[in-house]
Enzyme design. Structure first.
Site, mmCIF file in Angstrom:
data_model
loop_
_atom_site.group_PDB
_atom_site.id
_atom_site.type_symbol
_atom_site.label_atom_id
_atom_site.label_comp_id
_atom_site.label_asym_id
_atom_site.label_seq_id
_atom_site.Cartn_x
_atom_site.Cartn_y
_atom_site.Cartn_z
ATOM 1 N N CYS A 268 1.022 -1.157 0.007
ATOM 2 C CA CYS A 268 0.215 -0.026 0.197
ATOM 3 C C CYS A 268 1.070 1.209 -0.533
ATOM 4 C CB CYS A 268 -1.142 -0.076 1.240
ATOM 5 S SG CYS A 268 -1.563 -1.481 1.244
ATOM 6 N N ASP A 292 1.413 -1.378 -4.493
ATOM 7 C CA ASP A 292 0.823 -1.428 -4.532
ATOM 8 C C ASP A 292 -0.573 -1.407 -5.833
ATOM 9 O OD1 ASP A 292 -0.729 2.089 -3.053
ATOM 10 O OD2 ASP A 292 -1.712 1.454 -5.051
ATOM 11 N N CYS A 390 -4.605 6.649 8.243
ATOM 12 C CA CYS A 390 -4.670 7.879 8.771
ATOM 13 C C CYS A 390 -5.976 7.960 8.977
ATOM 14 C CB CYS A 390 -4.304 8.875 8.018
ATOM 15 S SG CYS A 390 -5.520 8.276 6.265
HETATM 16 C C1 LIG Z 1 -2.916 5.667 2.583
HETATM 17 S S1 LIG Z 1 -2.579 4.781 1.387
HETATM 18 C C2 LIG Z 1 -0.717 4.628 1.825
HETATM 19 C C3 LIG Z 1 -0.177 6.082 1.166
HETATM 20 C C4 LIG Z 1 1.478 6.047 1.433
HETATM 21 N N1 LIG Z 1 1.952 4.689 2.234
HETATM 22 C C5 LIG Z 1 2.188 6.920 1.309
HETATM 23 O O1 LIG Z 1 2.498 6.927 2.230
HETATM 24 O O2 LIG Z 1 2.066 7.368 0.333
HETATM 25 C C6 LIG Z 1 -3.258 3.434 1.166
HETATM 26 C C7 LIG Z 1 -3.087 2.719 -0.419
HETATM 27 O O3 LIG Z 1 -3.097 1.680 -0.059
HETATM 28 C C8 LIG Z 1 -3.881 0.534 -1.537
HETATM 29 N N2 LIG Z 1 -4.500 -0.141 -1.782
HETATM 30 C C9 LIG Z 1 -5.955 -0.275 -1.560
HETATM 31 N N3 LIG Z 1 -5.848 -1.527 -1.964
HETATM 32 C C10 LIG Z 1 -4.545 -2.280 -2.013
HETATM 33 C C11 LIG Z 1 -4.675 -4.142 -1.604
HETATM 34 N N4 LIG Z 1 -5.379 -4.775 -1.375
HETATM 35 N N5 LIG Z 1 -3.314 -4.289 -2.570
HETATM 36 C C12 LIG Z 1 -2.683 -3.258 -2.302
HETATM 37 N N6 LIG Z 1 -2.419 -1.916 -2.386
HETATM 38 C C13 LIG Z 1 -3.946 -1.325 -2.115
HETATM 39 C C14 LIG Z 1 -4.373 2.498 -2.270
HETATM 40 O O4 LIG Z 1 -3.946 2.337 -3.872
HETATM 41 C C15 LIG Z 1 -3.350 3.367 -1.895
HETATM 42 O O5 LIG Z 1 -2.262 4.038 -2.219
#
Ligand SMILES: C[S@@+](CC[C@H](N)C(=O)[O-])C[C@H]1O[C@@H](n2cnc3c(N)ncnc32)[C@H](O)[C@@H]1O
Length: 450
Positions: A268, A292, A390
């Protein structure tokens, strides 16, 4: 809860001639994308701002859109009081919000606010009288209408009722503070690239550019600016000396405590703020693998790493099914920055209050649990995993970790006690939105028994 807009006086440079750009109309169109199509405000602005030439006009459209989203529920209550029957055309409804927002929260001259907003109806002449009448009626009874709105708790705080109840359930003592903070404009915080420059030296560079800022005691890389500035004005931004990142998000790298020669997994990972920080924190890593599910968002990780001259292995993949992308080698450190309700960052993304639904939370909780369960086997014995969101909801945070610990006998929590930030919760540590100027965030640290 009723603060004047810091955007200040805006004397529109736009002529009132036919066919000239009308910033109010653009704002109404952006808001329609959010209200009608459920698009995020960021995406709707990204699609519409490039067509606006002057940065002053872009800033005005942005101030209108953020302001309307921030105060939507209060404006909606007032609008309903002013109308005999609802406005079916959503663009005109959005324009009514834009008009009310200027009169209620901005220091735009009232006659300009009314006349320019009315002018924005020119392609829908039927709406001219309606917008004119409702804005003038509002002006006539502003005090009475606002008093009526502020007599209802959730309207006064401009949050949907379900959300107020949910926050109150988890944080009965802090609920008012959280709701107030959610309606504030957040500060601009920076992450200094400590592998290139010290915080003290960077603060000096800012001061030479007359940018006032201060360091943050418990987070060595963090700086909070007194006032936001365009990133181009930050010394060394293009060269990668500094990045924009909330202080709470900068706590992840320290908690992971990455050591030279370790393999680290960041699932993620997009848009890559924490991945970049991990690499800055420990330039001697063996490898950082950033995963991601969203390949478009992954491009932003690539851009960020390029600007900062950092390297990682990027994988577009689902964290729920690592067997599709994992090479079988264990990781000594794993960060799960889980997809969540993002209720801790409402002040940065006020459209969350409009777009998030009560039943999203359970679906997100299930997704987070799937990710935790699927990723845990990739952690080396003795390795450390940090789980972050968050969000300020216990369901996504301490209850999630409690359930994980109850079902994984090879997992132990490593309490986060060495720090001055946040509240120690049942498991992990919670930062309440706005405390020490930070976003609402949650961290828990788990070790795998050897
Ligand atoms: C809170 S954001 C992450 C922010 C990042 N860690 C940063 O510091 O910039 C959550 C991320 O989870 C990804 N996401 C959602 N479901 C997911 C999955 N099943 N597998 C991998 N990534 C996923 C989304 O695309 C999103 O980019």
């Amino acid at each position: 809860m009723h603060s004047p807009c810091p955007y200040g006086e805006y004397n529109s440079p736009l002529k009132t001639k036919r066919n000239t750009l009308n910033t109010r109309l653009i704002a109404a169109r952006v808001l329609t994308r959010v209200l009608q199509d459920g698009q995020s405000l960021t995406a709707a602005l990204d699609a519409n701002l490039p067509a606006i030439e002057l940065s002053k006009d872009k800033a005005f459209v942005q101030a209108l859109c953020y302001g309307v989203c921030r105060h939507y529920y209060r404006l909606d209550f007032i609008l309903n009081e002013l109308l005999a029957k609802p406005i079916k055309d959503l663009e005109i409804k959005a324009l009514a919000f834009v008009g009310l927002y200027q009169l209620s929260y901005m220091r735009v001259k009232p006659h300009a606010a009314v006349s320019e907003t009315v002018l924005a109806t020119r392609k829908k002449p039927w709406a001219k009288g309606l917008i004119n009448a409702l804005l003038r009626n509002y002006q006539r009874d502003q005090e009475g209408l606002e008093k009526k709105a502020d007599a209802i708790n959730w309207v006064a705080f401009s949050h949907p009722l379900w959300l107020v109840e949910k926050i109150e359930q988890d944080w009965p003592e802090q609920v008012q503070e959280i709701l107030l903070e959610n309606n504030q404009q957040p500060p601009m915080s920076l992450r200094v690239n400590l592998s290139r420059i010290s915080t003290e030296l960077y603060l000096q560079q800012l001061s030479e550019q007359a940018i006032n800022a201060s360091a943050v005691g418990y987070c060595p890389s963090a700086i909070i600016l007194e006032k936001p500035v365009a990133v181009e004005l930050l010394p060394g931004f293009i060269a990668g000396l500094v990045s924009v990142q909330d202080v709470a998000a900068q706590l992840a790298a320290g908690l992971l405590n990455v050591q030279p020669d370790q393999r680290v997994l960041d699932v993620c990972a997009a848009p890559g703020g924490k991945a970049a920080h991990i690499l800055e924190y420990q330039p001697q890593l063996k490898e950082l693998v950033a995963v991601d599910i969203d390949s478009i968002r992954l491009l932003r990780v690539e851009d960020t790493l390029q600007r900062l001259k950092l390297k990682a292995t990027l994988i577009a993949g689902d964290a729920q099914s690592p067997m599709d992308w994992w090479d079988g080698q264990f990781f000594e450190r794993i960060l799960i920055d889980a997809p969540c309700s993002a209720l801790g960052v409402i002040r940065r993304h006020p459209d969350i209050k409009l777009l998030r639904r009560a039943d999203d939370i359970e679906a997100l909780q299930a997704l987070q649990q799937n990710i935790l369960d699927a990723i845990w086997p990739l952690l080396a014995p003795g390795g450390l995993m940090v789980y972050a969101t968050c969000s300020i909801l216990k369901q996504e945070n301490e209850q999630q970790i409690a359930a994980f610990l109850a079902t994984h006998t090879d997992a132990r929590e490593v309490a986060i006690e060495e720090t001055a930030w946040g509240i120690k919760s049942g498991h992990g540590r919670q930062i309440i939105t706005g405390t020490a100027a930070m976003d609402g965030f949650y961290y828990a640290r788990l070790v795998k028994l050897a």
